[in-house]
Design an enzyme around this catalytic site. Sequence first.
Site, PDB file in Angstrom:
ATOM      1  N   HIS A 124      -5.211   5.287  -2.171  1.00 14.03           N
ATOM      2  CA  HIS A 124      -5.730   4.187  -1.150  1.00 14.03           C
ATOM      3  C   HIS A 124      -5.941   5.007  -0.017  1.00 14.03           C
ATOM      4  CE1 HIS A 124      -2.061   4.651   1.822  1.00 14.03           C
ATOM      5  NE2 HIS A 124      -1.344   5.195   0.589  1.00 14.03           N
ATOM      6  N   ASP A 136      -0.370  10.176   4.168  1.00 15.45           N
ATOM      7  CA  ASP A 136      -0.364   8.976   3.383  1.00 15.45           C
ATOM      8  C   ASP A 136      -1.372   8.151   3.950  1.00 15.45           C
ATOM      9  OD1 ASP A 136       0.516   6.857   1.850  1.00 15.45           O
ATOM     10  OD2 ASP A 136       2.114   6.518   3.524  1.00 15.45           O
ATOM     11  N   GLU A 170      -3.169  -1.045   0.791  1.00 11.24           N
ATOM     12  CA  GLU A 170      -2.337  -0.700  -0.040  1.00 11.24           C
ATOM     13  C   GLU A 170      -0.962  -0.739   0.651  1.00 11.24           C
ATOM     14  OE1 GLU A 170       0.881   2.084  -1.667  1.00 11.24           O
ATOM     15  OE2 GLU A 170       0.129   1.910   0.464  1.00 11.24           O
ATOM     16  N   GLU A 171      -1.184  -0.355   1.989  1.00  7.84           N
ATOM     17  CA  GLU A 171       0.186  -0.751   2.813  1.00  7.84           C
ATOM     18  C   GLU A 171       0.645  -2.056   2.942  1.00  7.84           C
ATOM     19  OE1 GLU A 171       1.712   1.919   3.243  1.00  7.84           O
ATOM     20  OE2 GLU A 171       0.611   3.600   3.796  1.00  7.84           O
ATOM     21  N   ASP A 199      -1.293   9.280  -4.467  1.00  8.05           N
ATOM     22  CA  ASP A 199      -0.815   8.927  -3.072  1.00  8.05           C
ATOM     23  C   ASP A 199       0.072   9.982  -2.565  1.00  8.05           C
ATOM     24  OD1 ASP A 199       0.059   7.302  -1.254  1.00  8.05           O
ATOM     25  OD2 ASP A 199       0.445   5.343  -2.249  1.00  8.05           O
ATOM     26  N   HIS A 286       4.707   7.322   7.512  1.00  4.36           N
ATOM     27  CA  HIS A 286       4.509   6.005   8.277  1.00  4.36           C
ATOM     28  C   HIS A 286       4.794   6.313   9.755  1.00  4.36           C
ATOM     29  CE1 HIS A 286       4.566   2.964   4.770  1.00  4.36           C
ATOM     30  NE2 HIS A 286       3.875   4.067   4.477  1.00  4.36           N
TER      31      HIS A 286
END
Length: 316
Positions: A124, A136, A170-171, A199, A286
């Site tokens: 992603h 990420d 994707e998130e 990922d 994140h």
Amino acid sequence: MKLSVPGRVTATAVAATVSLLAGGSIAGAAPAGTSAVAAAPDIPVANVKAHLTQFQSIATANGGNRAHGRAGYRASLDYVKAKLDAAGFTTTVQQFTSSSRTGYNLIADWPGGDTDQVVMSGSHLDSVTAGAGINDNGSGSAAVLETALAVSRAGFHPTKHLRFAWWGAEELGMVGSKYYVNNLSTANRSKIKGYLNFDMIGSPNPGYFVYDDDPGIEKTFKEYYAGLGVPTEIETEGDGRSDHAPFKNAGVPVGGLFSGADYIKTAAQAAKWGGTSGRAFDRCYHSSCDTTANIDDTALDRNSDAVAYAVWGLSQ
């Protein structure tokens, strides 16, 4: 990698694997008399890091992130697409809508190979809104991109057809990859003999985790790490939380790699892999600190080479 629901995420390539795609799954050994397969190239980690630098620059110029529906995401996609177009891939941008914003998947097909037997690799491309998303999932996106470019540089033309993908949103719940899978005809879905997902593969306090979904794909990755003398563990933190899930749910054989997110590295894992026990695999998961400083070069190097090892070995 998508957030979980409450309560629960310098190496050269080893000699090429003899694992082959067979039927709807992946077999672990070549038939007697099969000629030796081409060896996968080393993927230069400097090239992978150069892509990460570009993703960082794109985020910095676009509000600090590369999230779905934001200018930074589209600029990231345009960067990847330009590289692939110049390398001779046939690229397709697939558009969808999520959360009232337009999203995009990028699909790149390498000409040639049996299109009834597709080996697909993906990652992603979107970040969360909090930051640039360099581990990420710039890490997986950059490794898949550089592997695709290595296919072009090598003039690699395997028996099977190679397809690469960079997923949007994707998130928000694997929206882009779900859209892709759901819009495949039954016949075209059945042609995908294996989907490999990458990922978060450069975590700063890394582990070496292998998906245990399809046995043949799992064996291929384990062969690679065994050749390096690097022990692996079965991936559980991200199970069902990344873009392999829609493929798996549709009956496509899947596999992949992961270096850890917000789970805590144990003392046993630190003894096995180095790093710091009692600390998350990625403390910047994140967060705004998921920048180019948030990458372990050794993990990124090993895992990027593993991407190529699997692509080469499983497509011949």
